[in-house]
Scaffold this active site. Structure first.
Site, short mmCIF file in Angstrom:
data_model
loop_
_atom_site.label_atom_id
_atom_site.label_comp_id
_atom_site.label_asym_id
_atom_site.label_seq_id
_atom_site.Cartn_x
_atom_site.Cartn_y
_atom_site.Cartn_z
CE1 TYR A 45 -3.65 -2.23 -0.33
CE2 TYR A 45 -4.71 -0.69 1.17
CZ TYR A 45 -4.79 -1.74 0.28
OH TYR A 45 -6.02 -2.29 -0.02
CD GLU A 105 -2.37 5.34 -6.24
OE1 GLU A 105 -2.90 6.36 -5.72
OE2 GLU A 105 -2.79 4.19 -6.03
#
Length: 376
Positions: free
Chosen positions: A293, A300
């Site tokens: 994560y 991103e």
């Protein structure tokens, strides 16, 4: 049918309607219902004024396949010369002589008839209740069956889709190394977009109650990924060959290749699977996110930084509205700040989920240990 004795009397009127409009008071009975008769499919009805008073609270009626049956209870125990106030019997009213009683008949026969009619009514009501319960249970079973197969099909499709993306990127990287970046979007882009669009259903599943989870976090994760995929990578072809796209696809798909088998095994039921297989899958589901994560959120953010110069040169999604200019690269940079907040919330949620699962596992282990000690 008219019972001519000093206890309940009954009236029968047949209509093909299971929800008639009935108004009953001490002095009269009004009945209306839609059914098929002399006028075809039409509303039929009648109003009947009783010879004497009846007890509306003790009186009752039921709907049968043949029509509607009433059980009217007199207020005073006395014999009636007739049922209605008018001396001439209405044309629609007929006598059922099988249930006719005269004043000369014994009281015991009347009581027996009353008990028999009440028992028939009780049995009919019980049978109707059982049929309704059976229909409801069958309906619930059918809904559960459809729900199970839909969730199984959805999770299986997502697992296969993300598996294709994962192995396509990994195998091609092992074979071609950095040269594989050039064709990542060509080989895996369409499948990744399909899976990410399908992931919107996870929010819908939670919202309508198909799964027992909060709809907020699936929605937040889906919108975040779809923004990167459809608003950062897809519109700008120069992004297709960037290494960050390959790394991002591998990270996303690695998370999902572990997550969806856990959902599939949960639908099948852990009692139908090898115990170790389910435990390993559950541990991966609630552990592999710990490194992936944060890595995914960093990728991103880096993807946005990589795309900003391209959007500044192309002016895509940037508009001038009078004195106001909408500068899309600036909005992308602002999104990175939102990404940091969303990532923190999502990881806190996953920590709570992991702790809850661990607490449940420890409690079950203590129960098993206590049971073994009790047996010993």
């Amino acid at each position: 049918m008219l019972h001519k004795f000093n206890t309940p009397l009954g009236i029968y009127r047949a209509y093909e309607n299971k929800d008639p409009n009935v108004q009953l008071d001490e002095y009269s009975l009004t009945f209306r219902a839609y059914g098929h008769g002399a006028k075809g499919q039409h509303e039929y009805g009648f109003q009947m004024d009783f010879l004497k008073q009846v007890d509306p609270e003790k009186s009752m009626y039921r709907t049968t396949p043949q029509g509607v049956e009433f059980m009217l209870v007199k207020q005073d125990k006395q014999w009636w010369d007739r049922l209605v106030e008018q001396e001439k019997r209405p044309s629609f009213l007929k006598v059922d002589f099988d249930k006719w009683r005269d004043e000369g008949d014994s009281e015991s026969e009347a009581e027996e008839e009353k008990a028999r009619r009440l028992e028939e009514y009780r049995q009919e009501s019980l049978k109707k209740f059982e049929e309704e319960m059976k229909e409801e249970m069958d309906s619930r079973a059918a809904i559960k069956y459809l729900k199970t197969w839909w969730l199984f099909a959805y999770n299986f499709f997502q697992f296969m889709g993300y598996s294709f993306v994962f192995f396509s990127c990994v195998v091609r990287y092992m074979m071609h190394h950095r040269d594989s970046f050039e064709h990542t979007w060509e080989f895996a882009g369409q499948m990744m977009m399909t899976c990410q669009l399908m992931s919107i259903l996870e929010y819908i599943h939670a919202e309508v109650g198909l799964v027992n989870s909060s709809p907020f976090f699936p929605l937040m994760q889906t919108l975040g990924r779809n923004f990167i995929l459809f608003m950062v990578i897809y519109p700008e072809e120069l992004m297709y060959t960037q290494p960050v796209v390959t790394y991002l696809f591998i990270t996303w798909s690695c998370i999902e290749v572990v997550r969806y088998p856990f959902y599939l095994f949960s639908i099948i039921g852990k009692e139908n699977l090898p115990a170790k297989l389910f435990k390993v899958t559950q541990w991966l589901r609630y552990s592999i996110w710990i490194p992936l994560y944060p890595l995914g959120f960093l990728l991103e953010a880096y993807c946005i930084f990589t795309a900003v110069p391209y959007y500044e040169r192309s002016n895509k999604f940037s508009y001038q509205l009078g004195q106001v200019r909408i500068h899309y690269p600036l909005l992308m940079k602002l999104y990175i700040m939102m990404l940091a907040g969303g990532a923190t919330m999502l990881m806190k949620y996953m920590v709570r989920q992991r702790r809850r699962k661990a607490a449940v596992s420890r409690a079950k282990q203590r129960e098993r240990a206590a049971a073994h000690q009790h047996v010993d």
